[in-house]
Design an enzyme around this catalytic site. Structure first.
Site, PDB file in Angstrom:
ATOM      1  N   GLY A 119      -5.623   5.580  -2.056  1.00  0.00           N
ATOM      2  CA  GLY A 119      -4.721   6.579  -1.507  1.00  0.00           C
ATOM      3  C   GLY A 119      -5.366   7.845  -0.979  1.00  0.00           C
ATOM      4  O   GLY A 119      -4.736   8.906  -0.983  1.00  0.00           O
ATOM      5  N   THR A 120      -6.602   7.749  -0.448  1.00  0.00           N
ATOM      6  CA  THR A 120      -7.186   8.976   0.120  1.00  0.00           C
ATOM      7  C   THR A 120      -6.440   9.410   1.385  1.00  0.00           C
ATOM      8  O   THR A 120      -6.348  10.615   1.658  1.00  0.00           O
ATOM      9  CB  THR A 120      -8.685   8.830   0.429  1.00  0.00           C
ATOM     10  OG1 THR A 120      -8.884   7.865   1.460  1.00  0.00           O
ATOM     11  CG2 THR A 120      -9.476   8.442  -0.816  1.00  0.00           C
ATOM     12  N   ASN A 121      -5.919   8.466   2.144  1.00  0.00           N
ATOM     13  CA  ASN A 121      -5.119   8.854   3.321  1.00  0.00           C
ATOM     14  C   ASN A 121      -3.786   9.471   2.909  1.00  0.00           C
ATOM     15  O   ASN A 121      -3.314  10.410   3.555  1.00  0.00           O
ATOM     16  CB  ASN A 121      -4.915   7.658   4.253  1.00  0.00           C
ATOM     17  CG  ASN A 121      -6.131   7.416   5.129  1.00  0.00           C
ATOM     18  OD1 ASN A 121      -6.406   8.176   6.048  1.00  0.00           O
ATOM     19  ND2 ASN A 121      -6.887   6.364   4.813  1.00  0.00           N
ATOM     20  N   MET A 175      -1.832  -3.046   2.218  1.00  0.00           N
ATOM     21  CA  MET A 175      -2.532  -4.313   2.438  1.00  0.00           C
ATOM     22  C   MET A 175      -1.619  -5.529   2.322  1.00  0.00           C
ATOM     23  O   MET A 175      -2.091  -6.638   2.083  1.00  0.00           O
ATOM     24  CB  MET A 175      -3.695  -4.441   1.448  1.00  0.00           C
ATOM     25  CG  MET A 175      -4.686  -3.302   1.500  1.00  0.00           C
ATOM     26  SD  MET A 175      -5.432  -3.062   3.146  1.00  0.00           S
ATOM     27  CE  MET A 175      -6.687  -1.829   2.775  1.00  0.00           C
ATOM     28  N   ILE A 204       1.450  -8.017   3.928  1.00  0.00           N
ATOM     29  CA  ILE A 204       2.099  -8.443   5.174  1.00  0.00           C
ATOM     30  C   ILE A 204       3.601  -8.157   5.107  1.00  0.00           C
ATOM     31  O   ILE A 204       4.251  -8.479   4.116  1.00  0.00           O
ATOM     32  CB  ILE A 204       1.891  -9.962   5.391  1.00  0.00           C
ATOM     33  CG1 ILE A 204       0.393 -10.279   5.527  1.00  0.00           C
ATOM     34  CG2 ILE A 204       2.677 -10.478   6.598  1.00  0.00           C
ATOM     35  CD1 ILE A 204      -0.259  -9.780   6.789  1.00  0.00           C
ATOM     36  N   HIS A 263      -5.930   2.316  11.035  1.00  0.00           N
ATOM     37  CA  HIS A 263      -6.887   1.210  10.949  1.00  0.00           C
ATOM     38  C   HIS A 263      -8.304   1.792  11.094  1.00  0.00           C
ATOM     39  O   HIS A 263      -8.547   2.590  12.001  1.00  0.00           O
ATOM     40  CB  HIS A 263      -6.633   0.173  12.040  1.00  0.00           C
ATOM     41  CG  HIS A 263      -7.546  -1.005  11.930  1.00  0.00           C
ATOM     42  ND1 HIS A 263      -7.359  -1.984  10.980  1.00  0.00           N
ATOM     43  CD2 HIS A 263      -8.667  -1.328  12.593  1.00  0.00           C
ATOM     44  CE1 HIS A 263      -8.340  -2.867  11.086  1.00  0.00           C
ATOM     45  NE2 HIS A 263      -9.151  -2.495  12.059  1.00  0.00           N
TER      46      HIS A 263
HETATM   47  C1  GAR Z   1      -8.541   3.065   4.787  1.00  0.00           C
HETATM   48  O1  GAR Z   1      -9.853   3.076   5.272  1.00  0.00           O
HETATM   49  C2  GAR Z   1      -7.606   2.469   5.800  1.00  0.00           C
HETATM   50  O2  GAR Z   1      -7.933   2.811   7.115  1.00  0.00           O
HETATM   51  C3  GAR Z   1      -7.823   1.006   5.546  1.00  0.00           C
HETATM   52  O3  GAR Z   1      -7.897   0.892   4.147  1.00  0.00           O
HETATM   53  C4  GAR Z   1      -8.412   2.091   3.605  1.00  0.00           C
HETATM   54  C5  GAR Z   1      -7.450   2.608   2.549  1.00  0.00           C
HETATM   55  O4  GAR Z   1      -8.005   3.701   1.869  1.00  0.00           O
HETATM   56  N1  GAR Z   1      -6.751   0.218   6.107  1.00  0.00           N
HETATM   57  C6  GAR Z   1      -6.930  -1.020   6.586  1.00  0.00           C
HETATM   58  O5  GAR Z   1      -7.988  -1.609   6.539  1.00  0.00           O
HETATM   59  C7  GAR Z   1      -5.687  -1.648   7.201  1.00  0.00           C
HETATM   60  N2  GAR Z   1      -6.016  -2.853   7.913  1.00  0.00           N
HETATM   61  P1  GAR Z   1      -7.084   4.736   1.063  1.00  0.00           P
HETATM   62  O6  GAR Z   1      -6.208   3.934   0.092  1.00  0.00           O
HETATM   63  O7  GAR Z   1      -8.084   5.595   0.316  1.00  0.00           O
HETATM   64  O8  GAR Z   1      -6.272   5.512   2.049  1.00  0.00           O
END
Ligand code: GAR
Length: 212
Positions: free
Chosen positions: A16-18, A95, A97, A114
């Site tokens: 969940g950093t985003n 992640m 579908i 992405h």
């Molecule tokens: C992020 O890098 C995001 O762009 C990627 O997963 C990571 C999640 O990190 N998403 C994908 O690959 C989607 N196809 P986070 O949980 O720290 O945000």
């Protein structure tokens, strides 16, 4: 458009950093005309849920394992989104579908981040660290991140924002992932969400126009 703030759901599956970047941007007043109303995780026990709790944001788990199919899980998701009167669905490291039922209700109102420059290194199997492994194996000299509208076809919807970074000679997948997160993802996603909430994204075919 009504005067109220756009209500945002953030869908997560991991660290969940985003999500944190969105929470921090909201704290700085940078999500103009929007508010994160709920965080929905596709798995229990992920750190993204702690981030939501720490920020006082309502959160819940729709565990894919509890549903017989992607359709059934999507139906439960749509119910939850309606229950919270959600206007914008943000996939932030989600992640799982989902099926077309989501896009029938939320047409051009689901966005995804992405970790590559689409149309490179995307589609089935291109998620998380795999994306960066693929980019390094291919030998590209730049990579980056893409925020796009989600349509039924994986990673193929209209592109909202993109930003590139250099790939460095000694990069590992982990190092490249970190650089792309820090320099691209954590900036682009809040920017795109804020633009949406201000009604500044106009979709024409594949092309997204950013209105002044
Ligand atoms: C992020 O890098 C995001 O762009 C990627 O997963 C990571 C999640 O990190 N998403 C994908 O690959 C989607 N196809 P986070 O949980 O720290 O945000």
């Amino acid at each position: 458009m009504s005067m109220g703030k756009r209500r945002i759901a953030v869908l997560v599956s991991g660290g969940g950093t985003n999500l944190q970047a969105l929470i921090d941007a909201q704290g700085r007043g940078e999500i103009v005309n929007g508010e994160i109303s709920i965080v929905i995780s596709s798995a229990p026990g992920v750190y993204a849920l702690e981030r939501a709790k720490n920020a006082g944001i309502h959160n819940c788990v729709l565990d894919r394992k509890n549903y017989p199919s992607s359709q059934a899980m999507t139906a439960a998701l749509v119910e939850k989104l309606k229950e919270f009167s959600i206007d914008l669905v943000v996939m932030a490291g989600f992640m799982t579908i989902v099926t077309h039922e989501l896009f029938e209700v939320y047409n051009n109102a689901v966005i995804n981040i992405h970790p590559a420059l689409i149309p490179s290194f995307c589609g089935k199997g291109a998620y998380g660290l795999h994306v960066h492994e693929q980019a390094l194996a291919y030998g590209v000299k730049i990579s980056g991140a893409t925020v796009h509208f989600v349509t039924e076809e994986c990673d193929s919807g209209p592109i909202i924002l993109q930003q590139a970074v250099d790939v460095l000679p000694d990069d590992t997948p982990e190092a490249l992932q970190r650089r792309i997160m820090e320099q691209c993802e954590w900036k682009l996603l809040p920017q795109a969400v804020s633009l949406f909430c201000q009604g500044r994204l106009a979709v024409e075919g594949r092309v997204v126009h950013i209105l002044p």
